[in-house]
Design a protein around this motif. Structure first.
Motif, PDB file in Angstrom:
ATOM      1  N   GLU A 232       0.812  -1.223   0.000  1.00 48.46           N
ATOM      2  CA  GLU A 232       0.000   0.000   0.000  1.00 48.46           C
ATOM      3  C   GLU A 232       0.844   1.271   0.000  1.00 48.46           C
ATOM      4  OE1 GLU A 232      -2.429  -0.209   3.468  1.00 48.46           O
ATOM      5  OE2 GLU A 232      -0.733  -0.389   4.818  1.00 48.46           O
ATOM      6  N   ASP A 233       2.121   1.184   0.399  1.00 52.27           N
ATOM      7  CA  ASP A 233       2.982   2.369   0.363  1.00 52.27           C
ATOM      8  C   ASP A 233       3.907   2.363  -0.853  1.00 52.27           C
ATOM      9  OD1 ASP A 233       4.450   0.302   1.291  1.00 52.27           O
ATOM     10  OD2 ASP A 233       5.179   1.276   3.092  1.00 52.27           O
ATOM     11  N   SER A 234       3.480   1.695  -1.923  1.00 57.80           N
ATOM     12  CA  SER A 234       4.121   1.698  -3.247  1.00 57.80           C
ATOM     13  C   SER A 234       5.478   1.007  -3.296  1.00 57.80           C
ATOM     14  CB  SER A 234       4.267   3.130  -3.779  1.00 57.80           C
ATOM     15  OG  SER A 234       3.004   3.731  -3.873  1.00 57.80           O
ATOM     16  N   LEU A 235       5.770   0.109  -2.362  1.00 56.65           N
ATOM     17  CA  LEU A 235       6.990  -0.694  -2.438  1.00 56.65           C
ATOM     18  C   LEU A 235       6.687  -1.974  -3.205  1.00 56.65           C
ATOM     19  CD1 LEU A 235       8.270  -0.344   1.226  1.00 56.65           C
ATOM     20  CD2 LEU A 235       9.162   0.781  -0.811  1.00 56.65           C
ATOM     21  N   PRO A 236       7.592  -2.404  -4.104  1.00 61.04           N
ATOM     22  CA  PRO A 236       7.334  -3.638  -4.856  1.00 61.04           C
ATOM     23  C   PRO A 236       7.235  -4.837  -3.916  1.00 61.04           C
ATOM     24  CG  PRO A 236       9.217  -2.456  -5.766  1.00 61.04           C
ATOM     25  CD  PRO A 236       8.846  -1.768  -4.498  1.00 61.04           C
ATOM     26  N   ALA A 237       6.264  -5.694  -4.166  1.00 60.35           N
ATOM     27  CA  ALA A 237       6.072  -6.899  -3.347  1.00 60.35           C
ATOM     28  C   ALA A 237       6.859  -8.035  -3.981  1.00 60.35           C
ATOM     29  CB  ALA A 237       4.604  -7.243  -3.247  1.00 60.35           C
ATOM     30  N   GLU A 238       8.091  -8.209  -3.533  1.00 52.92           N
ATOM     31  CA  GLU A 238       8.946  -9.278  -4.053  1.00 52.92           C
ATOM     32  C   GLU A 238       8.496 -10.616  -3.480  1.00 52.92           C
ATOM     33  OE1 GLU A 238      13.710 -10.331  -4.420  1.00 52.92           O
ATOM     34  OE2 GLU A 238      13.047  -8.678  -3.174  1.00 52.92           O
ATOM     35  N   ASN A 239       8.526 -11.664  -4.293  1.00 52.88           N
ATOM     36  CA  ASN A 239       8.157 -13.028  -3.911  1.00 52.88           C
ATOM     37  C   ASN A 239       6.699 -13.158  -3.495  1.00 52.88           C
ATOM     38  OD1 ASN A 239      10.748 -14.042  -4.425  1.00 52.88           O
ATOM     39  ND2 ASN A 239      11.433 -13.420  -2.395  1.00 52.88           N
ATOM     40  N   ALA A 240       5.820 -12.370  -4.080  1.00 48.81           N
ATOM     41  CA  ALA A 240       4.381 -12.571  -3.891  1.00 48.81           C
ATOM     42  C   ALA A 240       3.964 -13.690  -4.837  1.00 48.81           C
ATOM     43  CB  ALA A 240       3.614 -11.293  -4.186  1.00 48.81           C
ATOM     44  N   HIS A 241       3.082 -14.559  -4.379  1.00 47.18           N
ATOM     45  CA  HIS A 241       2.643 -15.694  -5.193  1.00 47.18           C
ATOM     46  C   HIS A 241       1.281 -15.393  -5.789  1.00 47.18           C
ATOM     47  CE1 HIS A 241       5.950 -17.994  -3.595  1.00 47.18           C
ATOM     48  NE2 HIS A 241       5.562 -17.709  -2.370  1.00 47.18           N
ATOM     49  N   LEU A 242       1.140 -15.637  -7.086  1.00 49.76           N
ATOM     50  CA  LEU A 242      -0.136 -15.515  -7.783  1.00 49.76           C
ATOM     51  C   LEU A 242      -0.582 -16.923  -8.148  1.00 49.76           C
ATOM     52  CD1 LEU A 242       1.543 -12.760  -8.529  1.00 49.76           C
ATOM     53  CD2 LEU A 242      -0.494 -12.379  -9.877  1.00 49.76           C
ATOM     54  N   ILE A 243      -1.715 -17.340  -7.611  1.00 50.63           N
ATOM     55  CA  ILE A 243      -2.199 -18.701  -7.793  1.00 50.63           C
ATOM     56  C   ILE A 243      -3.436 -18.664  -8.688  1.00 50.63           C
ATOM     57  CG2 ILE A 243      -3.020 -20.773  -6.615  1.00 50.63           C
ATOM     58  CD1 ILE A 243      -1.687 -19.497  -4.052  1.00 50.63           C
ATOM     59  N   ASN A 244      -3.359 -19.383  -9.815  1.00 54.66           N
ATOM     60  CA  ASN A 244      -4.490 -19.490 -10.735  1.00 54.66           C
ATOM     61  C   ASN A 244      -5.466 -20.517 -10.160  1.00 54.66           C
ATOM     62  OD1 ASN A 244      -6.272 -19.972 -12.841  1.00 54.66           O
ATOM     63  ND2 ASN A 244      -4.692 -19.814 -14.411  1.00 54.66           N
ATOM     64  N   TYR A 245      -6.702 -20.080  -9.887  1.00 59.12           N
ATOM     65  CA  TYR A 245      -7.695 -20.981  -9.295  1.00 59.12           C
ATOM     66  C   TYR A 245      -8.079 -22.129 -10.222  1.00 59.12           C
ATOM     67  CZ  TYR A 245      -8.692 -18.096  -5.197  1.00 59.12           C
ATOM     68  OH  TYR A 245      -8.612 -17.430  -4.014  1.00 59.12           O
ATOM     69  N   ARG A 246      -8.100 -21.878 -11.520  1.00 60.26           N
ATOM     70  CA  ARG A 246      -8.545 -22.909 -12.464  1.00 60.26           C
ATOM     71  C   ARG A 246      -7.502 -23.998 -12.644  1.00 60.26           C
ATOM     72  NH1 ARG A 246      -7.913 -23.622 -17.845  1.00 60.26           N
ATOM     73  NH2 ARG A 246      -6.909 -21.611 -18.066  1.00 60.26           N
ATOM     74  N   THR A 247      -6.240 -23.600 -12.808  1.00 59.65           N
ATOM     75  CA  THR A 247      -5.190 -24.586 -13.108  1.00 59.65           C
ATOM     76  C   THR A 247      -4.283 -24.871 -11.910  1.00 59.65           C
ATOM     77  OG1 THR A 247      -3.652 -22.886 -13.844  1.00 59.65           O
ATOM     78  CG2 THR A 247      -5.104 -23.852 -15.514  1.00 59.65           C
ATOM     79  N   THR A 248      -4.424 -24.125 -10.840  1.00 57.25           N
ATOM     80  CA  THR A 248      -3.568 -24.178  -9.644  1.00 57.25           C
ATOM     81  C   THR A 248      -2.089 -23.928  -9.973  1.00 57.25           C
ATOM     82  OG1 THR A 248      -3.234 -26.570  -9.666  1.00 57.25           O
ATOM     83  CG2 THR A 248      -5.133 -25.736  -8.418  1.00 57.25           C
ATOM     84  N   LYS A 249      -1.833 -23.250 -11.087  1.00 65.49           N
ATOM     85  CA  LYS A 249      -0.471 -22.877 -11.446  1.00 65.49           C
ATOM     86  C   LYS A 249      -0.070 -21.667 -10.605  1.00 65.49           C
ATOM     87  CE  LYS A 249       2.443 -21.648 -15.340  1.00 65.49           C
ATOM     88  NZ  LYS A 249       2.519 -21.354 -16.766  1.00 65.49           N
ATOM     89  N   ILE A 250       1.181 -21.644 -10.132  1.00 65.50           N
ATOM     90  CA  ILE A 250       1.662 -20.570  -9.264  1.00 65.50           C
ATOM     91  C   ILE A 250       2.814 -19.836  -9.943  1.00 65.50           C
ATOM     92  CG2 ILE A 250       2.713 -20.026  -7.029  1.00 65.50           C
ATOM     93  CD1 ILE A 250       1.415 -22.566  -5.947  1.00 65.50           C
ATOM     94  N   VAL A 251       2.756 -18.511  -9.898  1.00 69.56           N
ATOM     95  CA  VAL A 251       3.806 -17.655 -10.438  1.00 69.56           C
ATOM     96  C   VAL A 251       4.238 -16.725  -9.308  1.00 69.56           C
ATOM     97  CG1 VAL A 251       4.331 -15.850 -12.119  1.00 69.56           C
ATOM     98  CG2 VAL A 251       2.889 -17.753 -12.756  1.00 69.56           C
ATOM     99  N   THR A 252       5.534 -16.399  -9.255  1.00 71.29           N
ATOM    100  CA  THR A 252       6.076 -15.541  -8.207  1.00 71.29           C
ATOM    101  C   THR A 252       6.569 -14.237  -8.813  1.00 71.29           C
ATOM    102  OG1 THR A 252       6.761 -17.514  -7.012  1.00 71.29           O
ATOM    103  CG2 THR A 252       7.739 -15.456  -6.318  1.00 71.29           C
ATOM    104  N   THR A 253       6.371 -13.136  -8.097  1.00 68.74           N
ATOM    105  CA  THR A 253       6.830 -11.835  -8.580  1.00 68.74           C
ATOM    106  C   THR A 253       8.338 -11.699  -8.388  1.00 68.74           C
ATOM    107  OG1 THR A 253       6.399 -10.794  -6.451  1.00 68.74           O
ATOM    108  CG2 THR A 253       4.635 -10.705  -8.080  1.00 68.74           C
TER     109      THR A 253
END
Length: 173
Positions: free
Chosen positions: A34-55
């Motif tokens: 929320e204070d505009s710092l990049p979120a390193e190592n945040a995980h994005l999980i696709n609900y349909r395929t359960t594929k995970i990508v990291t920032t």
């Protein structure tokens, strides 16, 4: 007839697979706190395929999925958030996520407070007994007895091991 039906079925499967391929998009964006710092190592999980990508270190992510797929952004220090895939450019997909608050268990301090009070009372008694025995250098001789005074004439508290033993002997009586 049977061969024609098999070929027709195979053809319809190929067409539906090709249509599925056409829906695949490259979804990119940035995740920030929320204070505009990049979120390193945040995980994005696709609900349909359960594929995970990291920032990465800049908060950027890229994933191949279908348009409209839902992704959950998960990071240890940020609140979880659900986003939806779109065809926008990466610079248009900026997600600002508030910090996650953790509730800590209460710490009981009553026992520590009692121990501190006992310790403080013992120090006060020890100082009183030292003054009664007159082991502090008297101020009338021009010597400062403040141990925190940086003057070279400051002798501070002068007490030896035999003096401490004498104090404990007096205490036993």
């Amino acid at each position: 007839m049977r061969l024609t039906l098999s070929i027709l079925l195979l053809f319809s499967v190929i067409i539906s697979f090709a249509q599925e391929e056409d829906k695949t998009i490259t979804f990119s964006g940035y995740v920030f706190s929320e204070d505009s710092l990049p979120a390193e190592n945040a995980h994005l999980i696709n609900y349909r395929t359960t594929k995970i990508v990291t920032t990465d270190s800049t908060g950027r992510f890229t994933i191949f999925l279908n348009e409209g797929d839902s992704l959950m952004i998960n990071h240890m220090s940020l609140q979880a958030k659900v986003i939806y895939a779109n065809k926008n450019k990466a610079t248009q997909n900026d997600y600002y996520i508030p910090y996650r608050s953790y509730q800590l268990n209460l710490v009981g301090t009553e026992a520590y407070r009692r121990d501190y009070q006992n310790f403080n009372n013992n120090i006060v008694k020890l100082n009183r007994e030292i003054r009664q025995i007159s082991y502090l250098t008297p101020k009338d001789k021009g010597i400062d007895t403040n141990p925190y005074n940086p003057k070279p004439t400051n002798l501070g508290l002068t007490i030896g091991l035999s003096d401490i033993i004498q104090l404990f002997r007096r205490k036993k009586k």
